[in-house]
Design a protein around this motif. Sequence first.
Motif, PDB file in Angstrom:
ATOM      1  N   ALA A   1       0.853  -1.182   0.000  1.00  0.00           N
ATOM      2  CA  ALA A   1       0.000   0.000   0.000  1.00  0.00           C
ATOM      3  C   ALA A   1       0.898   1.244   0.000  1.00  0.00           C
ATOM      4  N   SER A   2       0.432   2.328   0.631  1.00  0.00           N
ATOM      5  CA  SER A   2       1.149   3.594   0.525  1.00  0.00           C
ATOM      6  C   SER A   2       0.673   4.543   1.608  1.00  0.00           C
ATOM      7  N   TYR A   3       1.485   5.560   1.888  1.00  0.00           N
ATOM      8  CA  TYR A   3       0.953   6.623   2.746  1.00  0.00           C
ATOM      9  C   TYR A   3      -0.182   7.351   2.032  1.00  0.00           C
ATOM     10  N   ALA A   4      -0.270   7.183   0.703  1.00  0.00           N
ATOM     11  CA  ALA A   4      -1.401   7.715  -0.053  1.00  0.00           C
ATOM     12  C   ALA A   4      -2.684   6.923   0.206  1.00  0.00           C
ATOM     13  N   SER A   5      -2.603   5.849   0.993  1.00  0.00           N
ATOM     14  CA  SER A   5      -3.819   5.150   1.427  1.00  0.00           C
ATOM     15  C   SER A   5      -4.640   6.026   2.367  1.00  0.00           C
ATOM     16  N   TYR A   6      -3.991   7.009   2.974  1.00  0.00           N
ATOM     17  CA  TYR A   6      -4.634   7.815   4.019  1.00  0.00           C
ATOM     18  C   TYR A   6      -4.677   9.305   3.726  1.00  0.00           C
ATOM     19  N   PHE A   7      -3.838   9.775   2.809  1.00  0.00           N
ATOM     20  CA  PHE A   7      -3.731  11.213   2.579  1.00  0.00           C
ATOM     21  C   PHE A   7      -3.931  11.528   1.113  1.00  0.00           C
ATOM     22  N   ALA A   8      -4.545  12.695   0.852  1.00  0.00           N
ATOM     23  CA  ALA A   8      -4.905  13.081  -0.510  1.00  0.00           C
ATOM     24  C   ALA A   8      -3.863  14.017  -1.119  1.00  0.00           C
ATOM     25  N   PHE A   9      -3.661  13.858  -2.412  1.00  0.00           N
ATOM     26  CA  PHE A   9      -2.738  14.719  -3.148  1.00  0.00           C
ATOM     27  C   PHE A   9      -3.359  15.070  -4.496  1.00  0.00           C
ATOM     28  N   PRO A  10      -3.307  16.324  -4.913  1.00  0.00           N
ATOM     29  CA  PRO A  10      -3.863  16.696  -6.210  1.00  0.00           C
ATOM     30  C   PRO A  10      -3.222  15.924  -7.352  1.00  0.00           C
ATOM     31  N   THR A  11      -4.000  15.617  -8.335  1.00  0.00           N
ATOM     32  CA  THR A  11      -3.646  14.971  -9.612  1.00  0.00           C
ATOM     33  C   THR A  11      -3.470  13.463  -9.533  1.00  0.00           C
ATOM     34  N   ILE A  12      -3.615  12.845  -8.359  1.00  0.00           N
ATOM     35  CA  ILE A  12      -3.494  11.376  -8.288  1.00  0.00           C
ATOM     36  C   ILE A  12      -4.681  10.770  -7.536  1.00  0.00           C
ATOM     37  N   ALA A  13      -5.876  11.280  -7.836  1.00  0.00           N
ATOM     38  CA  ALA A  13      -7.073  10.807  -7.128  1.00  0.00           C
ATOM     39  C   ALA A  13      -7.290   9.311  -7.289  1.00  0.00           C
ATOM     40  N   ALA A  14      -7.114   8.802  -8.504  1.00  0.00           N
ATOM     41  CA  ALA A  14      -7.338   7.371  -8.728  1.00  0.00           C
ATOM     42  C   ALA A  14      -6.335   6.543  -7.943  1.00  0.00           C
ATOM     43  N   TYR A  15      -5.091   6.993  -7.900  1.00  0.00           N
ATOM     44  CA  TYR A  15      -4.051   6.260  -7.170  1.00  0.00           C
ATOM     45  C   TYR A  15      -4.347   6.251  -5.673  1.00  0.00           C
ATOM     46  N   THR A  16      -4.676   7.416  -5.105  1.00  0.00           N
ATOM     47  CA  THR A  16      -4.944   7.461  -3.668  1.00  0.00           C
ATOM     48  C   THR A  16      -6.190   6.637  -3.318  1.00  0.00           C
ATOM     49  N   ALA A  17      -7.209   6.699  -4.176  1.00  0.00           N
ATOM     50  CA  ALA A  17      -8.416   5.900  -3.932  1.00  0.00           C
ATOM     51  C   ALA A  17      -8.093   4.410  -4.000  1.00  0.00           C
ATOM     52  N   SER A  18      -7.243   4.034  -4.952  1.00  0.00           N
ATOM     53  CA  SER A  18      -6.902   2.615  -5.085  1.00  0.00           C
ATOM     54  C   SER A  18      -6.100   2.125  -3.888  1.00  0.00           C
ATOM     55  N   LYS A  19      -5.196   2.937  -3.385  1.00  0.00           N
ATOM     56  CA  LYS A  19      -4.382   2.516  -2.246  1.00  0.00           C
ATOM     57  C   LYS A  19      -5.206   2.504  -0.962  1.00  0.00           C
ATOM     58  N   ALA A  20      -6.186   3.394  -0.845  1.00  0.00           N
ATOM     59  CA  ALA A  20      -7.100   3.330   0.296  1.00  0.00           C
ATOM     60  C   ALA A  20      -7.929   2.054   0.240  1.00  0.00           C
ATOM     61  N   ALA A  21      -8.386   1.699  -0.953  1.00  0.00           N
ATOM     62  CA  ALA A  21      -9.137   0.454  -1.120  1.00  0.00           C
ATOM     63  C   ALA A  21      -8.282  -0.754  -0.786  1.00  0.00           C
ATOM     64  N   LEU A  22      -7.006  -0.700  -1.157  1.00  0.00           N
ATOM     65  CA  LEU A  22      -6.108  -1.822  -0.857  1.00  0.00           C
ATOM     66  C   LEU A  22      -5.922  -1.983   0.647  1.00  0.00           C
ATOM     67  N   ALA A  23      -5.848  -0.870   1.366  1.00  0.00           N
ATOM     68  CA  ALA A  23      -5.736  -0.949   2.824  1.00  0.00           C
ATOM     69  C   ALA A  23      -6.978  -1.593   3.430  1.00  0.00           C
ATOM     70  N   GLN A  24      -8.146  -1.245   2.916  1.00  0.00           N
ATOM     71  CA  GLN A  24      -9.379  -1.829   3.440  1.00  0.00           C
ATOM     72  C   GLN A  24      -9.532  -3.291   3.025  1.00  0.00           C
ATOM     73  N   LEU A  25      -9.082  -3.635   1.827  1.00  0.00           N
ATOM     74  CA  LEU A  25      -9.072  -5.043   1.431  1.00  0.00           C
ATOM     75  C   LEU A  25      -8.187  -5.833   2.380  1.00  0.00           C
ATOM     76  N   THR A  26      -7.043  -5.264   2.742  1.00  0.00           N
ATOM     77  CA  THR A  26      -6.128  -5.914   3.682  1.00  0.00           C
ATOM     78  C   THR A  26      -6.831  -6.230   4.989  1.00  0.00           C
ATOM     79  N   ARG A  27      -7.495  -5.240   5.555  1.00  0.00           N
ATOM     80  CA  ARG A  27      -8.138  -5.414   6.867  1.00  0.00           C
ATOM     81  C   ARG A  27      -9.278  -6.432   6.811  1.00  0.00           C
ATOM     82  N   THR A  28     -10.114  -6.309   5.790  1.00  0.00           N
ATOM     83  CA  THR A  28     -11.284  -7.181   5.707  1.00  0.00           C
ATOM     84  C   THR A  28     -10.884  -8.627   5.424  1.00  0.00           C
ATOM     85  N   LEU A  29      -9.980  -8.822   4.466  1.00  0.00           N
ATOM     86  CA  LEU A  29      -9.535 -10.184   4.174  1.00  0.00           C
ATOM     87  C   LEU A  29      -8.808 -10.787   5.366  1.00  0.00           C
ATOM     88  N   ALA A  30      -8.092  -9.947   6.123  1.00  0.00           N
ATOM     89  CA  ALA A  30      -7.397 -10.451   7.318  1.00  0.00           C
ATOM     90  C   ALA A  30      -8.382 -11.090   8.286  1.00  0.00           C
TER      91      ALA A  30
END
Length: 252
Positions: free
Chosen positions: A137-166
């Motif tokens: 994942a990434s620190y972008a899992s939790y924090f927003a940065f202009p111009t990479i909305a899809a990337y930050t959203a995807s890394k946030a989703a990956l963090a939640q997939l991690t927790r739920t699958l765990a």
Amino acid sequence: MQGINEVEGKVAIVTGAASGIGRAITELLVARGARVIAEDIDPAVLAMESPSVVPLVADIAAEGSAEKAVALAMDRFSRLDLLVNNAGIIINKLVVDMSRDDWERIMNVNVTGAFLHSREAVKAMIPQRSGAIVNVASYASYFAFPTIAAYTASKAALAQLTRTLALEAIGHGIRVNAVGSGDVLTNILNTVAPDGNGVAALAAHGKSAPIGRAADPEEIAEVVLFLASERASFMVGSVVMADGGMSVKVGS
């Protein structure tokens, strides 16, 4: 925990294995005694073939790729112990300029590919009642940065997939965790950096972290190896930040 030889004799799948963090993870796993299915869309992965590395050229988000990777592990090594969902891409565009194709490609690689590979890996691991999945994942899992909305959203989703699958997998003896990486000296930004030098862009941005630099891929690989090993036996659903303090700074 003394005497544990980390991943010796284990069988792993690493996605995005041809370069950057994925290559560093693959090389470290092999150095510590594991055998690896090295999967990447880039045919350069074929050059990594060795007695301990079986390369697989595949788009991780394509139908059937996850099944093929797991089947290859079972066919060559008769088991699967570890999965590292490392493959990822980024697009540098404002939301108003981003096409649906841009959005879906980011999500397909960064999230759907990880979902598909995790689903198939867990199926293979359940009968042996052991295994580990590590998501990059990434620190972008939790924090927003202009111009990479899809990337930050995807890394946030990956963090939640991690927790739920765990939660779903631990009853079968399978641990799922993630590493929240910071700026790492890889080629991920080559297609979005103005001069095509993504490594230089990451090095420059890394200077803003409290540690004052970007990471080498090998530093992230060490965290992944820890999470994959029995040294992390009590870690379930964790997102371990390895970002040089960037998340601490951003969150302050």
